[in-house]
Design a protein around this motif. Structure first.
Motif, PDB file in Angstrom:
ATOM      1  N   MET A  18      -6.379  19.838   0.092  1.00 23.78           N
ATOM      2  CA  MET A  18      -5.837  20.839   1.214  1.00 23.78           C
ATOM      3  C   MET A  18      -5.452  22.072   0.786  1.00 23.78           C
ATOM      4  N   PHE A  19      -4.669  22.043  -0.442  1.00 20.92           N
ATOM      5  CA  PHE A  19      -4.346  23.347  -1.206  1.00 20.92           C
ATOM      6  C   PHE A  19      -5.549  24.200  -1.386  1.00 20.92           C
ATOM      7  N   ILE A  20      -6.280  23.554  -1.903  1.00 21.98           N
ATOM      8  CA  ILE A  20      -7.715  24.493  -2.512  1.00 21.98           C
ATOM      9  C   ILE A  20      -8.328  25.141  -1.124  1.00 21.98           C
ATOM     10  N   PHE A  21      -8.731  24.271  -0.128  1.00 24.56           N
ATOM     11  CA  PHE A  21      -9.262  24.590   0.840  1.00 24.56           C
ATOM     12  C   PHE A  21      -8.276  25.401   1.781  1.00 24.56           C
ATOM     13  N   GLY A  22      -6.956  25.361   1.832  1.00 22.57           N
ATOM     14  CA  GLY A  22      -6.154  26.202   2.611  1.00 22.57           C
ATOM     15  C   GLY A  22      -6.053  27.631   2.117  1.00 22.57           C
ATOM     16  N   VAL A  23      -6.215  27.808   0.591  1.00 24.74           N
ATOM     17  CA  VAL A  23      -6.286  29.094  -0.018  1.00 24.74           C
ATOM     18  C   VAL A  23      -7.671  29.761   0.296  1.00 24.74           C
ATOM     19  N   LEU A  24      -8.656  28.989   0.134  1.00 23.04           N
ATOM     20  CA  LEU A  24     -10.179  29.422   0.596  1.00 23.04           C
ATOM     21  C   LEU A  24     -10.120  29.899   1.945  1.00 23.04           C
ATOM     22  N   GLY A  25      -9.478  29.039   2.979  1.00 22.35           N
ATOM     23  CA  GLY A  25      -9.648  29.496   4.251  1.00 22.35           C
ATOM     24  C   GLY A  25      -8.782  30.677   4.525  1.00 22.35           C
ATOM     25  N   HIS A  26      -7.748  30.842   3.742  1.00 17.48           N
ATOM     26  CA  HIS A  26      -6.829  31.991   4.256  1.00 17.48           C
ATOM     27  C   HIS A  26      -7.509  33.143   3.795  1.00 17.48           C
TER      28      HIS A  26
ATOM     29  N   GLY B 132       0.698  27.876   5.314  1.00 18.45           N
ATOM     30  CA  GLY B 132       1.197  26.865   6.415  1.00 18.45           C
ATOM     31  C   GLY B 132       0.373  26.769   7.756  1.00 18.45           C
ATOM     32  N   ASP B 133      -0.223  27.808   8.244  1.00 18.80           N
ATOM     33  CA  ASP B 133      -1.243  27.969   9.402  1.00 18.80           C
ATOM     34  C   ASP B 133      -2.428  27.169   8.774  1.00 18.80           C
ATOM     35  N   SER B 134      -2.778  27.483   7.495  1.00 16.69           N
ATOM     36  CA  SER B 134      -4.074  26.761   7.073  1.00 16.69           C
ATOM     37  C   SER B 134      -3.903  25.250   6.614  1.00 16.69           C
ATOM     38  N   PHE B 135      -2.688  24.962   6.163  1.00 17.60           N
ATOM     39  CA  PHE B 135      -2.372  23.434   6.175  1.00 17.60           C
ATOM     40  C   PHE B 135      -2.358  22.795   7.674  1.00 17.60           C
ATOM     41  N   MET B 136      -1.765  23.267   8.729  1.00 15.27           N
ATOM     42  CA  MET B 136      -1.810  22.785   9.906  1.00 15.27           C
ATOM     43  C   MET B 136      -3.320  22.583  10.348  1.00 15.27           C
ATOM     44  N   THR B 137      -4.122  23.638  10.213  1.00 11.40           N
ATOM     45  CA  THR B 137      -5.503  23.484  10.798  1.00 11.40           C
ATOM     46  C   THR B 137      -6.315  22.475   9.938  1.00 11.40           C
TER      47      THR B 137
ATOM     48  N   THR C  26       0.882  -1.177   0.092  1.00  6.81           N
ATOM     49  CA  THR C  26       0.030  -0.070  -0.012  1.00  6.81           C
ATOM     50  C   THR C  26       0.779   1.198  -0.137  1.00  6.81           C
ATOM     51  N   LEU C  27       1.859   1.339   0.870  1.00  5.94           N
ATOM     52  CA  LEU C  27       2.948   2.396   0.785  1.00  5.94           C
ATOM     53  C   LEU C  27       3.662   2.541  -0.302  1.00  5.94           C
ATOM     54  N   ARG C  28       3.905   1.594  -1.009  1.00  5.25           N
ATOM     55  CA  ARG C  28       4.672   1.527  -2.159  1.00  5.25           C
ATOM     56  C   ARG C  28       3.940   1.951  -3.464  1.00  5.25           C
ATOM     57  N   ASN C  29       2.710   1.525  -3.547  1.00  8.71           N
ATOM     58  CA  ASN C  29       1.927   1.416  -4.955  1.00  8.71           C
ATOM     59  C   ASN C  29       0.590   2.501  -4.913  1.00  8.71           C
ATOM     60  N   ASN C  30       0.231   2.440  -3.858  1.00  9.01           N
ATOM     61  CA  ASN C  30      -0.976   3.114  -3.731  1.00  9.01           C
ATOM     62  C   ASN C  30      -1.222   4.599  -2.811  1.00  9.01           C
ATOM     63  N   VAL C  31      -0.386   4.664  -1.837  1.00  7.45           N
ATOM     64  CA  VAL C  31      -0.453   5.765  -0.808  1.00  7.45           C
ATOM     65  C   VAL C  31      -0.137   6.914  -1.436  1.00  7.45           C
ATOM     66  N   VAL C  32       0.796   7.076  -2.314  1.00  9.67           N
ATOM     67  CA  VAL C  32       1.274   8.284  -2.834  1.00  9.67           C
ATOM     68  C   VAL C  32       0.014   9.069  -3.898  1.00  9.67           C
ATOM     69  N   ASP C  33      -0.574   8.198  -4.456  1.00 12.21           N
ATOM     70  CA  ASP C  33      -1.702   8.841  -5.186  1.00 12.21           C
ATOM     71  C   ASP C  33      -2.590   9.279  -4.187  1.00 12.21           C
ATOM     72  N   ILE C  34      -2.899   8.825  -3.007  1.00 12.16           N
ATOM     73  CA  ILE C  34      -4.054   9.307  -2.307  1.00 12.16           C
ATOM     74  C   ILE C  34      -3.438  10.339  -1.680  1.00 12.16           C
ATOM     75  N   ILE C  35      -2.127  10.455  -1.238  1.00  8.85           N
ATOM     76  CA  ILE C  35      -1.441  11.645  -0.355  1.00  8.85           C
ATOM     77  C   ILE C  35      -1.557  12.864  -1.462  1.00  8.85           C
ATOM     78  N   ILE C  36      -1.191  12.665  -2.746  1.00 11.11           N
ATOM     79  CA  ILE C  36      -1.479  13.608  -3.842  1.00 11.11           C
ATOM     80  C   ILE C  36      -2.707  14.210  -3.863  1.00 11.11           C
ATOM     81  N   LEU C  37      -3.702  13.532  -3.972  1.00 12.55           N
ATOM     82  CA  LEU C  37      -5.031  14.164  -3.906  1.00 12.55           C
ATOM     83  C   LEU C  37      -5.544  14.568  -2.544  1.00 12.55           C
ATOM     84  N   LEU C  38      -5.180  14.402  -1.550  1.00 15.32           N
ATOM     85  CA  LEU C  38      -5.452  14.890  -0.172  1.00 15.32           C
ATOM     86  C   LEU C  38      -4.891  16.296  -0.221  1.00 15.32           C
ATOM     87  N   LEU C  39      -3.285  16.451  -0.719  1.00 13.99           N
ATOM     88  CA  LEU C  39      -2.774  17.507  -0.648  1.00 13.99           C
ATOM     89  C   LEU C  39      -3.412  18.669  -1.635  1.00 13.99           C
ATOM     90  N   LEU C  40      -3.652  18.159  -2.768  1.00 18.19           N
ATOM     91  CA  LEU C  40      -4.367  19.097  -3.560  1.00 18.19           C
ATOM     92  C   LEU C  40      -5.696  19.607  -3.039  1.00 18.19           C
TER      93      LEU C  40
END
Length: 374
Positions: free
Chosen positions: A168-176, A195-200, A152-166
């Protein structure tokens, strides 16, 4: 033609060590040693914490030497038994790495007087906790779970993390832009920078401790912040986190299926090995028989058997350990089969007689009824 590997495998000491390494008593003994080592490491850490000192007690040093001797003996037995096959198993490689780390730490402990003052060596000693991973090699079900997690960590988790970061980036900009507000407000320290938005938002993803942040937004008068928080928690926690869990479950199912196929393959290979050993012993017995009779390999084996059968006498000793070799039992069985055949023949004749009697009775009834009718 035997290769060097086959010749090495035929050595008596190699076969003996291979039997020892495959024994369940050997595996259980090593497993108990690993558990005892883990308990001693925990007790040593606890005693050093109570004493407020980094000096290792002498009793634990002697125990460390005993456990390392056990692990080194295990390695030598497995390596000598299977020098080439030992490195093919990933858990054997892990055990070897842990053994080398332990030996280096043990040697340096006895050669360096001020061991506790060296930060690098103290880190190496703390890495003894990795010996707990040795327990994985003794539990097949745990190996399946670990392999599924690694896949899972080698094959699938990277795609899920990238999706989650995208997301979080959208909602972080909106929250700011929505909640940063006045620099003197309480919400500014939670959404003032990206950065504060990402931590929240990371706290929102964990769905643990997010309520004070939402109360701060409501206190500062941001209307509709509840919808923002609920929508992001739904996406980040309920969808992305459960997607990660679903991927792990799928990989566990795949790893379980692959493990069953490997176990079935190993059983087939074991049967083939037993068959080869049986054929090899049979060939050796035939060669010894040819040597005893003075015949060469070019002679026909069937001719030799016929010649031996011709020399047998009635008073020769025959093996009686199995019932199929008992002449009295064979004779009794033959007579029983003859009686069974005669009994079946008589039952068939009786059935035919009953059928004829019934047919004659039916004919008589029909004739009598015909005569009575006008």
């Amino acid at each position: 033609m035997h290769t060097t590997t086959d010749a090495y495998a035929d050595w008596p000491i190699t076969a003996h060590l291979r039997a020892i390494s495959s024994s369940k008593y050997f595996r259980n003994g090593i497993f108990l040693a690993v558990i005892a080592d883990i308990v001693c490491i925990a007790q040593e850490t606890q005693s050093m914490a109570y004493a407020h000192s980094m000096n290792i007690p002498a009793a634990f040093q002697h125990l460390e030497l005993i456990f390392m001797s056990i692990y080194l003996t295990e390695f030598l037995i497995k390596f000598i038994a299977r020098p080439f096959g030992y490195w093919k198993e990933k858990y054997n490689r892990l055990d070897f790495i842990i053994l080398v780390m332990g030996l280096v730490q043990l040697i340096v402990t006895y050669w360096v007087p001020d061991f506790e003052d060296l930060a690098v060596l103290r880190i190496m000693r703390s890495l003894r906790a990795l010996r707990a991973f040795r327990g994985i090699s003794f539990m097949r079900s745990l190996q399946v779970v670990v392999e599924a997690l690694i896949n899972t960590l080698r094959n699938n988790v990277v795609d899920i993390i990238i999706l989650l970061l995208l997301i979080m980036f959208i909602f972080g900009v909106l929250g700011h832009y929505l909640f940063a507000g006045d620099p003197s407000s309480t919400s500014h320290k939670d959404w003032g920078t990206l950065g504060d938005s990402f931590m929240t938002l990371f706290i929102y993803v964990c769905a643990d401790g997010w309520l004070p942040y939402q109360e701060t937004l409501s206190h500062d008068g941001f209307v509709g912040s509840e919808l923002f928080t609920a929508f992001f928690i739904f996406i980040g926690n309920f969808i992305i986190a459960n997607m990660f869990i679903g991927v792990i479950c799928q990989n566990i199912d795949d790893a379980t299926r692959i493990d069953k196929e490997e176990q079935a393959k190993k059983k087939r290979e074991a049967r083939l090995i037993k068959r080869e050993v049986f054929l090899r012993r049979q060939q050796q017995d035939i060669s010894e028989l040819l040597a005893q009779t003075g015949k060469g390999e070019e002679d026909n084996f069937q001719d030799i058997v016929k010649e031996m059968v011709g020399t047998l006498r009635h008073e020769d000793v025959v093996p009686m350990s199995h019932i199929n070799c008992n002449l009295t039992w064979l004779e009794t069985f033959s007579v029983t089969l003859t009686h069974r055949e005669n009994t079946l023949y008589r039952i068939q004749q009786l059935q035919f007689g009953i059928a004829n009697c019934l047919a004659e009775y039916v004919d008589q009834r029909l004739n009598s009824r015909t005569k009575q009718d006008p």
